[in-house]
Design a protein around this motif. Structure first.
Motif, PDB file in Angstrom:
ATOM      1  N   SER A   1     -18.799  49.214  22.800  1.00 33.37           N
ATOM      2  CA  SER A   1     -19.118  49.367  24.212  1.00 33.37           C
ATOM      3  C   SER A   1     -17.850  49.714  24.972  1.00 33.37           C
ATOM      4  O   SER A   1     -16.742  49.441  24.514  1.00 33.37           O
ATOM      5  N   SER A   2     -18.009  50.310  26.137  1.00 35.68           N
ATOM      6  CA  SER A   2     -16.842  50.596  26.965  1.00 35.68           C
ATOM      7  C   SER A   2     -16.377  49.355  27.739  1.00 35.68           C
ATOM      8  O   SER A   2     -15.298  49.352  28.318  1.00 35.68           O
ATOM      9  N   PHE A   3     -17.190  48.297  27.727  1.00 38.39           N
ATOM     10  CA  PHE A   3     -16.805  47.047  28.387  1.00 38.39           C
ATOM     11  C   PHE A   3     -15.658  46.413  27.600  1.00 38.39           C
ATOM     12  O   PHE A   3     -15.731  46.290  26.382  1.00 38.39           O
ATOM     13  N   PRO A   4     -14.591  45.995  28.278  1.00 41.08           N
ATOM     14  CA  PRO A   4     -13.416  45.445  27.576  1.00 41.08           C
ATOM     15  C   PRO A   4     -13.620  44.000  27.102  1.00 41.08           C
ATOM     16  O   PRO A   4     -12.873  43.090  27.476  1.00 41.08           O
ATOM     17  N   LEU A   5     -14.628  43.786  26.265  1.00 44.61           N
ATOM     18  CA  LEU A   5     -14.947  42.452  25.770  1.00 44.61           C
ATOM     19  C   LEU A   5     -13.786  41.854  24.993  1.00 44.61           C
ATOM     20  O   LEU A   5     -13.485  40.666  25.138  1.00 44.61           O
ATOM     21  N   GLY A   6     -13.115  42.658  24.184  1.00 47.20           N
ATOM     22  CA  GLY A   6     -11.987  42.154  23.400  1.00 47.20           C
ATOM     23  C   GLY A   6     -10.912  41.558  24.282  1.00 47.20           C
ATOM     24  O   GLY A   6     -10.450  40.442  24.040  1.00 47.20           O
ATOM     25  N   THR A   7     -10.519  42.288  25.309  1.00 50.44           N
ATOM     26  CA  THR A   7      -9.484  41.798  26.227  1.00 50.44           C
ATOM     27  C   THR A   7      -9.937  40.533  26.928  1.00 50.44           C
ATOM     28  O   THR A   7      -9.183  39.568  27.059  1.00 50.44           O
ATOM     29  N   MET A   8     -11.183  40.523  27.359  1.00 51.91           N
ATOM     30  CA  MET A   8     -11.704  39.347  28.053  1.00 51.91           C
ATOM     31  C   MET A   8     -11.712  38.124  27.132  1.00 51.91           C
ATOM     32  O   MET A   8     -11.256  37.044  27.516  1.00 51.91           O
ATOM     33  N   LEU A   9     -12.195  38.306  25.902  1.00 49.18           N
ATOM     34  CA  LEU A   9     -12.228  37.185  24.957  1.00 49.18           C
ATOM     35  C   LEU A   9     -10.822  36.721  24.584  1.00 49.18           C
ATOM     36  O   LEU A   9     -10.580  35.521  24.443  1.00 49.18           O
ATOM     37  N   ILE A  10      -9.902  37.647  24.437  1.00 55.48           N
ATOM     38  CA  ILE A  10      -8.511  37.298  24.134  1.00 55.48           C
ATOM     39  C   ILE A  10      -7.919  36.482  25.281  1.00 55.48           C
ATOM     40  O   ILE A  10      -7.259  35.466  25.055  1.00 55.48           O
ATOM     41  N   ASN A  11      -8.171  36.901  26.510  1.00 51.44           N
ATOM     42  CA  ASN A  11      -7.655  36.164  27.667  1.00 51.44           C
ATOM     43  C   ASN A  11      -8.231  34.750  27.737  1.00 51.44           C
ATOM     44  O   ASN A  11      -7.515  33.783  28.014  1.00 51.44           O
ATOM     45  N   ILE A  12      -9.517  34.626  27.470  1.00 50.81           N
ATOM     46  CA  ILE A  12     -10.160  33.314  27.517  1.00 50.81           C
ATOM     47  C   ILE A  12      -9.666  32.431  26.373  1.00 50.81           C
ATOM     48  O   ILE A  12      -9.292  31.269  26.584  1.00 50.81           O
ATOM     49  N   ALA A  13      -9.640  32.986  25.164  1.00 48.56           N
ATOM     50  CA  ALA A  13      -9.185  32.206  23.995  1.00 48.56           C
ATOM     51  C   ALA A  13      -7.721  31.799  24.149  1.00 48.56           C
ATOM     52  O   ALA A  13      -7.349  30.663  23.845  1.00 48.56           O
ATOM     53  N   GLY A  14      -6.888  32.716  24.636  1.00 51.39           N
ATOM     54  CA  GLY A  14      -5.469  32.397  24.831  1.00 51.39           C
ATOM     55  C   GLY A  14      -5.265  31.325  25.877  1.00 51.39           C
ATOM     56  O   GLY A  14      -4.417  30.438  25.721  1.00 51.39           O
ATOM     57  N   SER A  15      -6.051  31.374  26.937  1.00 48.95           N
ATOM     58  CA  SER A  15      -5.943  30.355  27.984  1.00 48.95           C
ATOM     59  C   SER A  15      -6.398  28.993  27.473  1.00 48.95           C
ATOM     60  O   SER A  15      -5.765  27.975  27.764  1.00 48.95           O
ATOM     61  N   LEU A  16      -7.484  28.968  26.704  1.00 48.34           N
ATOM     62  CA  LEU A  16      -7.943  27.710  26.120  1.00 48.34           C
ATOM     63  C   LEU A  16      -6.885  27.150  25.166  1.00 48.34           C
ATOM     64  O   LEU A  16      -6.541  25.968  25.236  1.00 48.34           O
ATOM     65  N   ALA A  17      -6.351  28.008  24.311  1.00 47.80           N
ATOM     66  CA  ALA A  17      -5.325  27.566  23.357  1.00 47.80           C
ATOM     67  C   ALA A  17      -4.092  27.043  24.084  1.00 47.80           C
ATOM     68  O   ALA A  17      -3.516  26.019  23.696  1.00 47.80           O
ATOM     69  N   MET A  18      -3.695  27.714  25.161  1.00 46.09           N
ATOM     70  CA  MET A  18      -2.532  27.269  25.935  1.00 46.09           C
ATOM     71  C   MET A  18      -2.804  25.892  26.542  1.00 46.09           C
ATOM     72  O   MET A  18      -1.944  25.011  26.494  1.00 46.09           O
ATOM     73  N   GLY A  19      -3.988  25.704  27.096  1.00 43.61           N
ATOM     74  CA  GLY A  19      -4.333  24.408  27.680  1.00 43.61           C
ATOM     75  C   GLY A  19      -4.323  23.294  26.642  1.00 43.61           C
ATOM     76  O   GLY A  19      -3.800  22.205  26.888  1.00 43.61           O
TER      77      GLY A  19
END
Length: 126
Positions: free
Chosen positions: A31-49
Motif C-alpha cells: 500500500s502507499s500508506f506508510p504503515l512500516g514507518t508508523m509501526l516502527i515509530n510506535i514500536a520504538g516509542s514503546l521499547a524506549m518507554g
C-alpha cells in the motif's frame, strides 16, 4: 567504553533493524500508506518507554553506557521518534505542559514545513 562508539554501534544496529522492519512490512502490506514507518515509530516509542522505565526502577551501575548504547544508539537508529516522544513525556512529567506542547507542535509542523521547503528548493519550484 567510548560514548561515541557505543552510540555508533547501537545506531548501526537500530538502522539495520529499521530497514529490515520496513522491508518486511512492505512485503506484507502492499500500500502507499506508510504503515512500516508508523509501526516502527510506535514500536520504538514503546521499547524506549519500557527501557527507560526499567533503568529508572533498577538504576544499574551500567546505566550510563546502556542508555547511550540502547536508548540513543539502537532506539535512536531505529526511530528518532522514540527520542522525540521521550523528550515530550519528560517535559510533561516535569509539569512543563506548555513547553511540551510547544515542542511537539513546532517539531511536527515546522519539521514537515522544512522538509516540504527543501523539496521545493531542490525541485526549483520555490
Amino acid at each position: 567504553m567510548n560514548p561515541y562508539l557505543l552510540v555508533a554501534v547501537g545506531g548501526a544496529l537500530g538502522s539495520v533493524a529499521r530497514y529490515g522492519t520496513g522491508v518486511l512490512v512492505g512485503k506484507a502490506w502492499d500500500s502507499s500508506f506508510p504503515l512500516g514507518t508508523m509501526l516502527i515509530n510506535i514500536a520504538g516509542s514503546l521499547a524506549m518507554g519500557l527501557f527507560i522505565g526499567y533503568l529508572a526502577r533498577t538504576t544499574p551501575s551500567w546505566q550510563a553506557d546502556a542508555r547511550l548504547f540502547v536508548a540513543v544508539g539502537i532506539f535512536g537508529g531505529f526511530t528518532t521518534f522514540s527520542s522525540f516522544s521521550l523528550d515530550a513525556i519528560a517535559m510533561f512529567e516535569r509539569g512543563e505542559l506548555g513547553q511540551a506542547l510547544l515542542y511537539v507542535g513546532v517539531s511536527v509542523v515546522v519539521g514537515i514545513a522544512a522538509l516540504y521547503g527543501g523539496l521545493l528548493l531542490m525541485r526549483g519550484t520555490a
